[in-house]
Design a protein around this motif. Structure first.
Motif, PDB file in Angstrom:
ATOM      1  N   SER A   9      32.377  35.148  32.148  1.00 12.90           N
ATOM      2  CA  SER A   9      33.011  36.454  31.959  1.00 12.90           C
ATOM      3  C   SER A   9      32.735  37.004  30.560  1.00 12.90           C
ATOM      4  N   SER A  10      32.154  38.210  30.511  1.00  8.64           N
ATOM      5  CA  SER A  10      31.886  38.844  29.204  1.00  8.64           C
ATOM      6  C   SER A  10      33.179  39.144  28.472  1.00  8.64           C
ATOM      7  N   ALA A  11      34.190  39.578  29.221  1.00  6.19           N
ATOM      8  CA  ALA A  11      35.443  39.982  28.565  1.00  6.19           C
ATOM      9  C   ALA A  11      36.174  38.759  28.009  1.00  6.19           C
ATOM     10  N   ALA A  12      36.174  37.639  28.737  1.00  6.51           N
ATOM     11  CA  ALA A  12      36.771  36.409  28.211  1.00  6.51           C
ATOM     12  C   ALA A  12      35.957  35.884  27.027  1.00  6.51           C
ATOM     13  N   PHE A  13      34.646  36.029  27.106  1.00  2.12           N
ATOM     14  CA  PHE A  13      33.734  35.613  26.018  1.00  2.12           C
ATOM     15  C   PHE A  13      34.126  36.352  24.730  1.00  2.12           C
ATOM     16  N   ARG A  14      34.444  37.657  24.847  1.00  2.00           N
ATOM     17  CA  ARG A  14      34.874  38.412  23.647  1.00  2.00           C
ATOM     18  C   ARG A  14      36.070  37.728  22.995  1.00  2.00           C
ATOM     19  N   VAL A  15      37.039  37.364  23.815  1.00  2.00           N
ATOM     20  CA  VAL A  15      38.265  36.774  23.259  1.00  2.00           C
ATOM     21  C   VAL A  15      37.973  35.384  22.690  1.00  2.00           C
ATOM     22  N   LEU A  49      45.815  43.321  37.054  1.00  2.00           N
ATOM     23  CA  LEU A  49      44.478  43.927  37.037  1.00  2.00           C
ATOM     24  C   LEU A  49      43.490  43.103  37.861  1.00  2.00           C
ATOM     25  N   GLY A  50      43.791  41.824  38.049  1.00  2.00           N
ATOM     26  CA  GLY A  50      42.851  40.965  38.779  1.00  2.00           C
ATOM     27  C   GLY A  50      41.591  40.681  37.976  1.00  2.00           C
ATOM     28  N   PHE A  51      41.750  40.619  36.661  1.00  2.00           N
ATOM     29  CA  PHE A  51      40.630  40.353  35.749  1.00  2.00           C
ATOM     30  C   PHE A  51      40.941  39.152  34.870  1.00  2.00           C
ATOM     31  N   VAL A  52      39.906  38.499  34.377  1.00  2.00           N
ATOM     32  CA  VAL A  52      40.052  37.691  33.177  1.00  2.00           C
ATOM     33  C   VAL A  52      39.479  38.546  32.049  1.00  2.00           C
ATOM     34  N   PRO A  53      39.987  38.400  30.833  1.00  2.00           N
ATOM     35  CA  PRO A  53      40.948  37.397  30.399  1.00  2.00           C
ATOM     36  C   PRO A  53      42.397  37.825  30.582  1.00  2.00           C
ATOM     37  N   SER A  54      43.273  36.780  30.612  1.00  2.00           N
ATOM     38  CA  SER A  54      44.697  36.934  30.328  1.00  2.00           C
ATOM     39  C   SER A  54      44.949  36.024  29.139  1.00  2.00           C
ATOM     40  N   GLN A  64      43.561  42.764  28.923  1.00  2.00           N
ATOM     41  CA  GLN A  64      42.547  43.644  28.324  1.00  2.00           C
ATOM     42  C   GLN A  64      41.993  43.031  27.040  1.00  2.00           C
ATOM     43  N   SER A  65      40.712  42.663  27.101  1.00  2.00           N
ATOM     44  CA  SER A  65      40.105  41.925  25.984  1.00  2.00           C
ATOM     45  C   SER A  65      40.211  42.661  24.649  1.00  2.00           C
ATOM     46  N   LEU A  66      40.016  43.974  24.652  1.00  2.00           N
ATOM     47  CA  LEU A  66      40.056  44.675  23.360  1.00  2.00           C
ATOM     48  C   LEU A  66      41.479  44.725  22.807  1.00  2.00           C
ATOM     49  N   ILE A 103      29.388  50.488  29.378  1.00  2.00           N
ATOM     50  CA  ILE A 103      28.339  49.649  29.995  1.00  2.00           C
ATOM     51  C   ILE A 103      28.965  48.604  30.925  1.00  2.00           C
ATOM     52  N   HIS A 104      29.847  47.801  30.378  1.00  2.00           N
ATOM     53  CA  HIS A 104      30.341  46.629  31.099  1.00  2.00           C
ATOM     54  C   HIS A 104      31.015  46.942  32.445  1.00  2.00           C
ATOM     55  N   PRO A 105      31.857  47.995  32.539  1.00  2.00           N
ATOM     56  CA  PRO A 105      32.539  48.217  33.841  1.00  2.00           C
ATOM     57  C   PRO A 105      31.578  48.504  34.992  1.00  2.00           C
ATOM     58  N   ASN A 107      28.759  47.010  35.546  1.00  2.00           N
ATOM     59  CA  ASN A 107      28.112  45.808  36.102  1.00  2.00           C
ATOM     60  C   ASN A 107      29.105  44.672  36.286  1.00  2.00           C
ATOM     61  N   ASN A 108      30.362  45.025  36.412  1.00  2.00           N
ATOM     62  CA  ASN A 108      31.380  44.023  36.665  1.00  2.00           C
ATOM     63  C   ASN A 108      31.225  43.453  38.082  1.00  2.00           C
ATOM     64  N   LEU A 109      31.718  42.231  38.246  1.00  2.00           N
ATOM     65  CA  LEU A 109      31.547  41.536  39.526  1.00  2.00           C
ATOM     66  C   LEU A 109      32.067  42.353  40.708  1.00  2.00           C
ATOM     67  N   ARG A 110      33.258  42.929  40.572  1.00  2.00           N
ATOM     68  CA  ARG A 110      33.835  43.627  41.730  1.00  2.00           C
ATOM     69  C   ARG A 110      33.026  44.871  42.092  1.00  2.00           C
TER      70      ARG A 110
HETATM   71  N1  LIG Z   1      38.532  45.966  30.679  1.00  2.00           N
HETATM   72  C1  LIG Z   1      38.771  44.581  31.002  1.00  2.00           C
HETATM   73  C2  LIG Z   1      37.658  44.112  31.875  1.00  2.00           C
HETATM   74  C3  LIG Z   1      37.865  42.692  32.305  1.00  2.00           C
HETATM   75  C4  LIG Z   1      36.807  42.295  33.297  1.00  2.00           C
HETATM   76  O1  LIG Z   1      36.024  43.126  33.765  1.00  2.00           O
HETATM   77  N2  LIG Z   1      36.758  41.004  33.626  1.00  2.00           N
HETATM   78  C5  LIG Z   1      35.817  40.561  34.610  1.00  2.00           C
HETATM   79  C6  LIG Z   1      34.967  39.428  34.106  1.00  2.00           C
HETATM   80  S1  LIG Z   1      33.978  39.956  32.749  1.00  2.00           S
HETATM   81  C7  LIG Z   1      36.537  40.091  35.825  1.00  2.00           C
HETATM   82  O2  LIG Z   1      37.554  39.424  35.736  1.00  2.00           O
HETATM   83  N3  LIG Z   1      36.022  40.464  37.005  1.00  2.00           N
HETATM   84  C8  LIG Z   1      36.608  40.067  38.223  1.00  2.00           C
HETATM   85  C9  LIG Z   1      36.131  40.943  39.351  1.00  2.00           C
HETATM   86  O3  LIG Z   1      35.310  41.827  39.119  1.00  2.00           O
HETATM   87  O4  LIG Z   1      36.581  40.699  40.464  1.00  2.00           O
HETATM   88  C10 LIG Z   1      38.838  43.744  29.712  1.00  2.00           C
HETATM   89  O5  LIG Z   1      38.161  44.113  28.757  1.00  2.00           O
HETATM   90  O6  LIG Z   1      39.568  42.745  29.672  1.00  2.00           O
END
Ligand SMILES: N[C@@H](CCC(=O)N[C@@H](CS)C(=O)NCC(=O)O)C(=O)O
Length: 216
Positions: A9-15, A49-54, A64-66, A103-105, A107-110
């Motif tokens: 995960s790019s966003a977890a990598f940031r943290v 949000l269903g995302f990492v990181p938490s 939210q990583s930022l 950029i990142h949103p 190419n996100n997995l979902r």
């Molecule tokens: N804006 C969020 C984006 C987080 C995000 O996109 N996380 C991705 C991994 S890099 C994720 O959990 N994706 C799960 C999915 O797409 O189902 C943040 O910066 O934390």
């Protein structure tokens, strides 16, 4: 402190980079994105949000990583993630947000799964989508970075918020692009190389995480 993440995960990598730059110890919890653990009810209860990181700090649970990076910077000011001057801070934030918001949103997995699944666009169109948005984003970033204010890092010679966003995005791009194509962005790639000689960035790289899995 506890970080819910996934090695790729790019966003977890940031943290992870942010925590390493601040020299903070934390506990890891792993959420396997390819197995859709981010959509499991117990995880969604923690992070709707269903995302990492938490990120947990005592009783507080952050998303939210930022926002997490800002929180770490405010609660542990040294070394700072932003420069002292307001215009310089705006420049660093502009680079960071160009990556994290623009950029990142795309190419996100979902998003990629939705293209391949419900929209049934096929592998070639999926790859074209990915490459299109990376190329457009990196071309713009290269121009932002080549304005004379970068040094070893995105802003001068100290790593900060822009580098925290840049490095994971380059790792992500390397999975789809050859090094030859990325050479079209010489300033961006020189900064990336400099970052990777810094122990905090190196320690945070996906291959060094306990949940690393070499499978695609
Ligand atoms: N804006 C969020 C984006 C987080 C995000 O996109 N996380 C991705 C991994 S890099 C994720 O959990 N994706 C799960 C999915 O797409 O189902 C943040 O910066 O934390």
């Amino acid at each position: 402190m506890k970080l819910w993440g996934y090695f790729r995960s790019s966003a977890a990598f940031r943290v992870r980079i942010a925590l390493a730059l601040k020299g903070l110890a934390y506990e890891n919890a792993f959420v396997h994105l390819r197995k859709s653990e981010q959509r499991a009810p117990d995880y969604l209860a923690r992070n709707p949000l269903g995302f990492v990181p938490s990120f947990e700090d005592g009783p507080a649970l952050l998303t939210q990583s930022l926002a997490i990076c800002d929180y770490l910077d405010e609660t542990h000011p040294e070394p700072p993630f932003l420069p002292g001057d307001a215009l310089a801070r705006a420049r660093v934030r502009a680079i960071a947000y160009s990556i994290a918001c623009d950029i990142h949103p795309l190419n996100n997995l979902r998003v990629l799964r939705y293209l391949l699944g419900p929209l049934a666009v096929g592998k070639d169109a999926h790859d074209a989508w990915y490459r299109h948005w990376i190329a457009l984003g990196f071309e713009a970033l290269e121009k932002l970075l080549a304005d004379g204010q970068a040094g070893r890092y995105c802003h001068g010679d100290a790593p900060g918020l822009a580098d925290i966003c840049l490095v994971p995005q380059v790792f992500n791009a390397k999975r789809f692009y050859g090094d030859g194509e990325l050479a079209r962005y010489p300033t961006l790639m020189a900064i990336f190389s400099n970052c990777m000689t810094h122990p905090a960035f190196d320690a945070a790289r996906p291959e060094k995480q306990p949940d690393f899995d070499p499978a695609p």
